[in-house]
Design an enzyme around this catalytic site. Structure first.
Site, short mmCIF file in Angstrom:
data_model
loop_
_atom_site.label_atom_id
_atom_site.label_comp_id
_atom_site.label_asym_id
_atom_site.label_seq_id
_atom_site.Cartn_x
_atom_site.Cartn_y
_atom_site.Cartn_z
N LYS A 49 26.35 -9.88 -28.83
CA LYS A 49 26.79 -10.13 -27.37
C LYS A 49 25.19 -10.76 -25.88
CE LYS A 49 31.27 -8.48 -28.26
NZ LYS A 49 31.85 -7.34 -27.49
N GLN A 93 32.66 -2.69 -22.73
CA GLN A 93 32.38 -2.26 -24.78
C GLN A 93 33.28 -1.81 -24.58
OE1 GLN A 93 31.56 -4.87 -26.79
NE2 GLN A 93 32.89 -3.86 -28.30
N ASP A 116 36.68 -10.00 -20.57
CA ASP A 116 37.35 -10.01 -21.33
C ASP A 116 38.38 -9.56 -21.46
OD1 ASP A 116 36.02 -9.03 -23.56
OD2 ASP A 116 36.30 -6.89 -22.92
#
Ligand code: NDP
Length: 291
Positions: A49, A93, A116
């Site tokens: 990422k 994450q 997200d």
């Protein structure tokens, strides 16, 4: 059979974003990437990422709290990032260590920085067909793969395997939306489904997201179906340097010859997830009144 090339489609999206970011005047988009502990899969996902963000011209700020961070301290970090006008998007994450309430962490991220798409408000906006929010990256990536490979869901029976909050439920809601490209008739199957193959065999479009290696076999698929394999599973393979090989939730070798289109693993949905995270970050920057 046509292979839906996620690497190629993701690269096209990344190139589009790069052009958009290059044309921005003023502060560039910024994503905060929070990784708790050193889980090897998380280390590699966050690296990917960070690298993709840099390629596009998005600033990536990495935060690496220790694995024993308390829930309160993690909340405090998220609160600081929420309040920081220079941060457009926040990614925490997953998976988080067991002592942390993951859903509470996702809810803590400010909705306008929730790139997200796991915050309650953003999931609710998907249900309400409100485009002002952020769609979770993997479901958004699946819809983009379908659209860019010319698969219109209108009038199709879409069968989703799995009902997780990060893949199954949101992708089912997206496929159901009364919008161009969507408008499918959707069935969701899960571990409580009786006679699961009787549903999968009806699917014009089958989306497998259950986390069971090569679970979907040829006898479970209707000839001509479009198959999207979300699964990422590691099977021991002594011939590989890593000691394992990645396989999806679909038994590719037997299913692929039957399909009209199918995504491979790796190189299907996986690269799209990162591309959609970047797209969400650029959107968050665009919507940020303090940019
Ligand atoms: P979860 O474990 O959160 O959810 C799995 C879902 O599958 C659950 O709803 C579960 O049912 C259902 N399920 C499990 N076993 C069966 C079975 N035998 N029959 C029917 N249903 C079953 O997984 P995720 O949604 O997070 O991920 C699914 C897969 O996708 C994983 O392999 C994961 O690694 C991969 N993934 C890939 C991403 C990418 O970028 N390509 C991103 C995210 C995930 P129940 O609800 O009843 O327990």
């Amino acid at each position: 059979m046509e292979l839906i090339d996620g690497n190629q489609i993701a690269a096209a999206i990344i190139a589009e974003l790069k052009t958009e970011v290059a044309g921005l005047t003023g502060r560039k988009p910024c994503i905060a990437l929070v990784r708790v502990g050193d889980d090897p899969a998380s280390v590699s996902y966050v690296k990917k990422k960070e690298k993709t963000a840099a390629e596009i011209g998005i600033e990536g700020r990495i935060h690496l709290p220790p694995v024993d961070i308390t829930q309160e301290d993690l909340f405090a970090l998220i609160d600081r990032l929420n309040a920081d006008p220079g941060v457009d998007g926040i990614l925490v994450q997953s998976p988080l260590p067991k002592h942390i309430d993951e859903l509470a962490v996702f809810r803590r991220v400010a909705p306008e920085k929730d790139v997200d798409g796991f915050n309650t408000l953003n999931l609710g906006k998907v249900a309400q067909e409100d485009d002002t929010g952020f769609v979770a990256c993997t479901p958004a990536g699946i819809m983009e793969l379908l659209a860019r490979s010319g698969t219109d869901l209108k009038g199709k029976h879409v069968v989703v395997l799995g009902r997780s909050l990060i893949v199954g439920k949101p992708v089912a809601l997206l496929a159901l939306q009364k919008k161009a490209g969507a408008n499918g008739t959707v069935t969701i199957c899960h571990s409580g489904t009786t006679n699961l193959p009787s549903f999968t065999r009806q699917a014009d479009v089958l989306i497998a997201a259950i986390g069971r290696a090569e679970f979907v076999t040829a006898d479970m698929v209707k000839p001509g179906a479009v198959v999207i394999d979300v699964g990422i599973n590691r099977l021991p393979d002594p011939a590989k340097k890593s000691g394992y090989r990645l396989v999806g939730d679909v038994h590719f070798a037997s299913v692929a010859p039957l399909c009209s289109k199918i995504t491979p693993v790796p190189g299907g949905v996986g690269p799209m997830t990162v591309a959609m995270l970047m797209q969400n970050t650029v959107k968050a920057h665009r919507l940020n009144p303090r940019r």
